[in-house]
Structures are given as structure tokens and as C-alpha cells.
Design a protein around this motif. Sequence first.
Motif, PDB file in Angstrom:
ATOM      1  N   ASP A 282      13.139  -1.046  -6.420  1.00  0.00           N
ATOM      2  CA  ASP A 282      14.467  -0.645  -6.927  1.00  0.00           C
ATOM      3  C   ASP A 282      14.618   0.884  -6.931  1.00  0.00           C
ATOM      4  N   GLY A 283      13.980   1.519  -5.963  1.00  0.00           N
ATOM      5  CA  GLY A 283      14.093   2.968  -5.828  1.00  0.00           C
ATOM      6  C   GLY A 283      13.259   3.764  -6.807  1.00  0.00           C
ATOM      7  N   ASP A 284      12.415   3.080  -7.596  1.00  0.00           N
ATOM      8  CA  ASP A 284      11.595   3.769  -8.590  1.00  0.00           C
ATOM      9  C   ASP A 284      10.238   4.119  -7.975  1.00  0.00           C
ATOM     10  N   TYR A 285      10.045   5.390  -7.741  1.00  0.00           N
ATOM     11  CA  TYR A 285       8.780   5.863  -7.171  1.00  0.00           C
ATOM     12  C   TYR A 285       8.003   6.634  -8.228  1.00  0.00           C
ATOM     13  N   GLN A 286       6.949   5.999  -8.744  1.00  0.00           N
ATOM     14  CA  GLN A 286       6.025   6.672  -9.645  1.00  0.00           C
ATOM     15  C   GLN A 286       4.685   6.948  -8.962  1.00  0.00           C
ATOM     16  N   GLN A 287       4.552   6.470  -7.733  1.00  0.00           N
ATOM     17  CA  GLN A 287       3.424   6.764  -6.860  1.00  0.00           C
ATOM     18  C   GLN A 287       3.897   6.448  -5.440  1.00  0.00           C
ATOM     19  N   LEU A 288       3.165   6.931  -4.442  1.00  0.00           N
ATOM     20  CA  LEU A 288       3.581   6.701  -3.058  1.00  0.00           C
ATOM     21  C   LEU A 288       3.243   5.300  -2.587  1.00  0.00           C
ATOM     22  N   ASN A 289       2.103   4.784  -3.048  1.00  0.00           N
ATOM     23  CA  ASN A 289       1.691   3.421  -2.723  1.00  0.00           C
ATOM     24  C   ASN A 289       0.706   2.959  -3.792  1.00  0.00           C
ATOM     25  N   ASP A 290       0.244   1.719  -3.684  1.00  0.00           N
ATOM     26  CA  ASP A 290      -0.712   1.217  -4.668  1.00  0.00           C
ATOM     27  C   ASP A 290      -2.106   1.082  -4.068  1.00  0.00           C
ATOM     28  N   SER A 291      -2.412   1.887  -3.058  1.00  0.00           N
ATOM     29  CA  SER A 291      -3.735   1.880  -2.444  1.00  0.00           C
ATOM     30  C   SER A 291      -4.696   2.747  -3.243  1.00  0.00           C
ATOM     31  N   LEU A 292      -5.968   2.691  -2.868  1.00  0.00           N
ATOM     32  CA  LEU A 292      -6.962   3.531  -3.535  1.00  0.00           C
ATOM     33  C   LEU A 292      -6.590   5.001  -3.400  1.00  0.00           C
ATOM     34  N   LEU A 293      -6.098   5.382  -2.220  1.00  0.00           N
ATOM     35  CA  LEU A 293      -5.635   6.743  -1.975  1.00  0.00           C
ATOM     36  C   LEU A 293      -4.173   6.706  -1.572  1.00  0.00           C
ATOM     37  N   GLN A 294      -3.352   7.521  -2.188  1.00  0.00           N
ATOM     38  CA  GLN A 294      -1.965   7.634  -1.731  1.00  0.00           C
ATOM     39  C   GLN A 294      -1.919   8.346  -0.388  1.00  0.00           C
ATOM     40  N   ILE A 295      -2.638   9.447  -0.275  1.00  0.00           N
ATOM     41  CA  ILE A 295      -2.796  10.211   0.962  1.00  0.00           C
ATOM     42  C   ILE A 295      -4.219  10.781   0.958  1.00  0.00           C
ATOM     43  N   GLU A 296      -4.612  11.445   2.054  1.00  0.00           N
ATOM     44  CA  GLU A 296      -5.970  11.960   2.189  1.00  0.00           C
ATOM     45  C   GLU A 296      -6.360  12.909   1.064  1.00  0.00           C
ATOM     46  N   ASN A 297      -5.408  13.722   0.617  1.00  0.00           N
ATOM     47  CA  ASN A 297      -5.739  14.748  -0.379  1.00  0.00           C
ATOM     48  C   ASN A 297      -6.215  14.171  -1.704  1.00  0.00           C
ATOM     49  N   GLU A 298      -5.956  12.896  -1.936  1.00  0.00           N
ATOM     50  CA  GLU A 298      -6.387  12.291  -3.193  1.00  0.00           C
ATOM     51  C   GLU A 298      -7.899  12.057  -3.221  1.00  0.00           C
ATOM     52  N   PHE A 299      -8.542  12.082  -2.060  1.00  0.00           N
ATOM     53  CA  PHE A 299      -9.990  11.913  -2.013  1.00  0.00           C
ATOM     54  C   PHE A 299     -10.659  13.187  -2.497  1.00  0.00           C
TER      55      PHE A 299
END
Length: 524
Positions: A282-299
Motif C-alpha cells: 500500500d505504498g508504505d516503505y519502511q525497508q527496501l525489501n525483507d531479505s537479509l540484505l536490502q543492498i550490498e552496503n548493509e553487509f
Amino acid sequence: MQQHLKTLSGNGSGALLREIHRGIEKESLRISPEGRIAQTPHPAALGSALTHSSITTDYSEALLEFITPVDTDLEGSLRTLADIHRHVYSQLNDEILWSASMPCVVAGDDSIPVAQYGSSNVAHMKTVYRYGLGHRYGRAMQVISGIHYNFSMPHAYWEQDWREAGSPGGLKDWITGRYLALIRNFHRYSWLLIYLFGASPALCASFLRDRDTHGLEKFDPEGKTLYLPYATALRMGDLGYNSAAQRDLQVCYNSLDNYVGALRKGIMQPRSEYSHIPSGQDGDYQQLNDSLLQIENEFYSTIRPKRVAYSGETPLSALRRGGIEYVEVRCIDVSPFNPIGLDAEQVRFLDSFLLFCLLSDSPACDEAERDHQQANLRLVVNRGREPGLQLSSRQGERKLTDWASDLLQQIDLVAGALDDAHHSDAYRQSVAAQQAKVDDPELTPSARVLREMRERDLPYFRLALAYSQQWAQYFREEPLAADAQARFEQEREESLAAQRDIEANDDISFEQYLQRFYAQYQAV
């Protein structure tokens, strides 16, 4: 290693050692005069945090990040970093910069404003990513400051190195393989950097508000400061840049395929513990995805392989396209005892250390060795100055001081080659200064922090605030030259114009933007 040094030093090749490329990224919290995290927006007078090349923000609106351009002049990089500080201070009114890694008083997550970058899709993605980090790990962890040191060898060095090895395979793959060897050795020996330069043995108790399983001790009867008696860099331990969930991610540096594959898996596979955080419903973004890493920088890692990415390109796609271009060292604490957080002696040692990691034999790493490396890092973070501390090496258990001295003897050989190239003795002096810290742990920055707290009868917060005020006065009393100030003002205007152009040229929805971005991972 000695054969590599002989080759580097002969036939006029020593000139290549004067062409080492470096860049510095230094984070600093903006704080109120009373030592609270600033609640004001990123100052418009500093330009656009989205597009400015040398002044941006990291996690929070209040967490400034200063970036020096790639340079071969060590002293020039430090002067540039000092100039950025001077310019920023000319625009901060009564706010100042926090001069330590562990943050000032933290009044809960609501006291940490998440960074904003404008109305464009790329800006929205950066902010949503930060919201995701806050939900996953808490915002307090995200306002720990550090210094990132970017290092690369000149292309002429790689061409020579490749030819002397018999030109095996392609040059791009050769360079990547050699940088991966550097990274493997870095993981073996990075505990030495933590011991020598760690400056966060204590923290303000407000950082751990409502947490009682931290294992730290009270420094003072009131419990305003928490610490460990022999700690070096709590920033690099379980209280700082660390993620229990990410320990399941077996990242291997034996090949680029291994590295890219592990991070791609972390980005593409959903993680049940993050499924409750909205990621577009419903257009609510509190994170980019629900994976272990949203993007590489999260590692979270003490060092990263890097390549400058094209606009809109993922970091993994950039690595796959062009191979490793440089490495980013991420385990350096901000020193409260220096106005810009580090000095030339430290940078010279970092160059010597990284060159040692590059030139030394670097066998492939396995899971058992990675476990030993992580255990060594935790030991030095929490107990690095403890007398008789033992670490795990490939030869078995070794005293930290003995192993450190052996490493410094080898690094001294590299420093000697750098001195020959620069017609100086400054590199070997930098190694000698580190040996003195091994001989006497009281000379380490972490010991100095605790000693000054005792001698001055100050909790951590008050000591760090005193240094922050001292360096604020230092920069305000030495303003920028008029021509340098004019250059910063021009870049401010150019950055604001660049942000407006990005916003004006957006022609797809945010949902479409994310779909295109994540589609790149299917191809890496």
C-alpha cells in the motif's frame, strides 16, 4: 614478499610507490552545544547531500560525512580533509562536530533523524534503506562514526606485476585476484589495526538505554560511562557494527564469484524475521525489501572490494563489469585526539600495512580460518590490551604482543621501500611508533581515553565533548582562505542544481525504479 619488494624497488619502479591512490571518508555527528544530536536539517549552506562530492550525510541528517578526492599526495589529502572541516564550521552557527566514534548522549531512536535527500527516486531509495536499517538494528548503532580509508595501486604497477607473472589470463582478472589476496590477508591481520588505533574502549550509558545484556562494566559509580578495562574499539564489536543475522552469510574472498554470489544471495532471499516490516505494501516503505540484505552496503565488514559504479548501477554489477578497482578499509576509529580524526603517521602506517597484505603470500581461506579471524577480532576489540592475551594463528596459539612484533618487522621492510621511494624516513618512523604501542599498551589511543577520563575525573561523554569543543575552536580560529571558500560555495550551488536536475528528470514511479534496480541482481 621480499622478492616483490626487490622488483618494486629496482629498475626505477620505486616511482610506482609514490603513486599509491588514497581517499578518506570521515563521519562526524553534528551536535548541539550541550552535546545532544542536532535535530536541525542538513544545512542548506553546505549544498545537496545527494550530489555534493565532498560533504554528504550517512545514516542521519546529523551524521555528516566528509570525502576527499582520490589523490597520490598523502599530505594533500589531509589538508583537503581539514579544509572541509573549516568550511563546514563556517556554516554551523553554534553547532559543533562530535570528535569520537561512539556517539554523544542518545535519547532513544526518536532523537536520531533519518537522512533526507530530496524528492527523486534515488533520494527516496536512500532514505527508505536507512529506515530499514533502523528497524532491523536500531538507529543508535547507525550513528556510530568511523573513518573509511580507500586504497589502490596505480595501473602501471598492475601492468608490471602482471607481465612479471607471465601475463596469466586477462589483466582485469589478475588485478581482481591480487586485491582479493590483499583482502584475505587483511582479515588475517586486521586485529593489529584494532589494537593500534582503536579509540573506543568506553561509551555513554545512554547508547545502551534499556539494554542490560551488554556485558560492560560501570566506569563511575553513577554508571554514566560503560567500558571494558582492556577494550580497544567497542565500535567494532557486538555493540557496534555487527549483525548476528549476517553471521549466517558465508562471504568468501577466494574468488569474485564467491563474493558476488554470497552477497547476491543475501539480497535476493527473503528473511522471515524482517517480513513484518512494510516494504511497499500500500505504498508504505519502511525497508527496501525483507531479505537479509536490502543492498550490498548493509553487509558489515572491516574491508570491502570496490569499483566506482555508473549512475543507477549496483555495486555488485560494477564489480562484475570491471573487477575490483580499490579496497575500502572500514575499521578505523575517529581519534578524539586529532582535529580531523587521524594524522599522517597513521596514514603512512595504513599504506605500509595494506602493501604488506598485498605483497605477502595469501593462501585461500576456509570456514575454519574465518572463524578464527572473527574470534581474534572479538578478542582484540574487547580485551586487546590484556596482558598475555593469546590469539589463534595458522601456527597455533600466539601471544598478541609476539605476533604483533613479528608482523611489524615484516611491515617495516615495506615501509623501508616506501621511504626509499619518497626519500624519507617517515614510513619506518610510523612503524616504530606502532611497535612502541605493542611494547607499552598505555601508548595506545584506547588506553589514553581511559587514562584521561580518570585523570580529569570525567565520564566518556564529558571527555569527548571537551575535545569536540577544543577542535571546534581550532577550526573557527583558522578560517579558510578566500579562494578555497569560493570553491566550496561554487560546489554548493552546483550540487543543488544537480539535485534539481535529477528530480526534474524522474519519469517513472518509485516502484518501477526499484524493480529496475533489483533486476540487475538477476544478471550478476
